[in-house]
Design an enzyme around this catalytic site. Structure first.
Site, mmCIF file in Angstrom:
data_model
loop_
_atom_site.group_PDB
_atom_site.id
_atom_site.type_symbol
_atom_site.label_atom_id
_atom_site.label_comp_id
_atom_site.label_asym_id
_atom_site.label_seq_id
_atom_site.Cartn_x
_atom_site.Cartn_y
_atom_site.Cartn_z
ATOM 1 N N CYS A 76 47.528 37.627 39.249
ATOM 2 C CA CYS A 76 47.655 36.239 38.991
ATOM 3 C C CYS A 76 48.933 36.018 39.010
ATOM 4 C CB CYS A 76 46.917 35.659 37.453
ATOM 5 S SG CYS A 76 47.266 34.476 37.440
ATOM 6 N N ASN A 77 49.959 35.795 39.658
ATOM 7 C CA ASN A 77 51.214 35.136 39.892
ATOM 8 C C ASN A 77 51.668 34.114 38.983
ATOM 9 O OD1 ASN A 77 52.106 36.182 42.942
ATOM 10 N ND2 ASN A 77 50.232 35.432 43.272
ATOM 11 N N CYS A 202 48.372 32.283 45.849
ATOM 12 C CA CYS A 202 48.318 32.882 44.904
ATOM 13 C C CYS A 202 47.054 34.030 45.495
ATOM 14 C CB CYS A 202 47.566 31.035 44.656
ATOM 15 S SG CYS A 202 46.451 30.611 43.691
#
Length: 297
Positions: A76-77, A202
């Protein structure tokens, strides 16, 4: 201490990190994985750093305590930007791999010098992303576009039928959002002055690549992070001596026989299990029995 046979933990705010898990499964056919979608608390990209950091610590603690993971991939960025430095400090013994928008690979790929970056607002307004952009500011012209609501729409889309053949891209909620945000960025293409490279910042966005492609045209390069993350994870395991050796050899003593994905993946969610089941079947071809719901306080 975790064993070589211990699983690798992977987590995201929802089902988008399955795009990273798909790359991990392909790159490391003898490893086991526990994937956790924190869907009850999604979307991370529209929450504050304090909240995202608390969830990241809680999930890291859960995966270590309940599943004895030997490494953690923060797929998850937004969570990477908000908390990976804290988790790395609190668990220095745990090999840790995070995500960030793939700006440097995009610089190597662009020919026009115009690069688009799409991501959640949490990622694109983070201090970590600002430092990354400062380091490359003179190397290309960047168009940065937060895509509010797109990750959440992708989550919802897994249980809905896709568009009819020939339908316009805006016929679906995800397609409409893709069109709105990409049109706001300017023109795409390979001619001078156009955006010829698009960074998918994302993990969810990989799953709407077809909708994005319908807007950008066929010649724009998409840059995402699944395969680089898988390579880095493999390097860390090998360096630490905890890569899992194959259990047996294939027929005739040749290449090792890969373990079937269904027996080496456990998929967990803090939200509705039906959403994770639909996503696993649609994107990874994994059966519903791989999925279960959990509570992570």
């Amino acid at each position: 201490m975790p064993l070589a046979s211990s699983p690798i933990g992977v987590f995201d705010s929802g089902v988008g990190g399955l795009s990273v898990l798909r790359a991990l499964l392909a790159a490391m056919p003898n490893e086991r994985f526990v994937y956790l979608a924190d869907s009850a608390h999604a979307p991370y990209g529209e929450r504050g750093d304090t909240y995202v950091s608390a969830r990241t610590h809680a999930i890291a603690d859960y995966l270590c305590a309940q599943h004895g993971i030997k490494a953690l991939v923060v797929a998850c960025n937004t969570a990477t930007a908000a908390a990976i430095h804290e988790v790395r400090s609190s668990r220095p013994e745990l090999p840790l791999v995070g995500l960030e928008p793939a700006i440097k690979p995009a610089l190597a790929a662009t020919r026009t010098g115009h690069v688009g970056v799409i991501g959640t607002r949490g990622t694109l307004t983070s201090a970590k992303f600002a430092r990354l952009m400062t380091s490359v500011a003179e190397q290309a012209h960047f168009v940065i576009q937060p895509c509010d609501g797109l990750a959440h729409a992708i989550e919802r889309s897994v249980s809905r039928p896709g568009p009819l053949p020939g339908a316009p891209v805006e016929a679906t909620e995800t397609g409409k959002l893709c069109k709105t945000y990409l049109e706001a960025m300017g023109a795409f293409g390979t001619a001078p002055g156009l955006i010829d490279t698009l960074v998918l910042g994302c993990t969810h966005y990989v799953f709407v690549a077809d909708e994005l492609r319908a807007i950008t045209g066929p010649d724009v390069q998409f840059i995402e992070t699944g395969e680089p993350v898988a390579r880095q994870t493999q390097r860390l395991l090998e360096a630490g001596g905890i890569a899992n050796a194959p259990a047996d050899m294939g027929a005739g003593g040749g290449q090792p026989a890969a373990t079937p994905a269904t027996s080496r993946v456990q998929l967990l969610t803090t939200g509705p299990v039906e959403m994770l089941q639909a996503a696993a079947q649609r994107w990874l071809d994994l059966p519903a029995q791989c999925c279960s719901s959990v509570t992570v306080p």
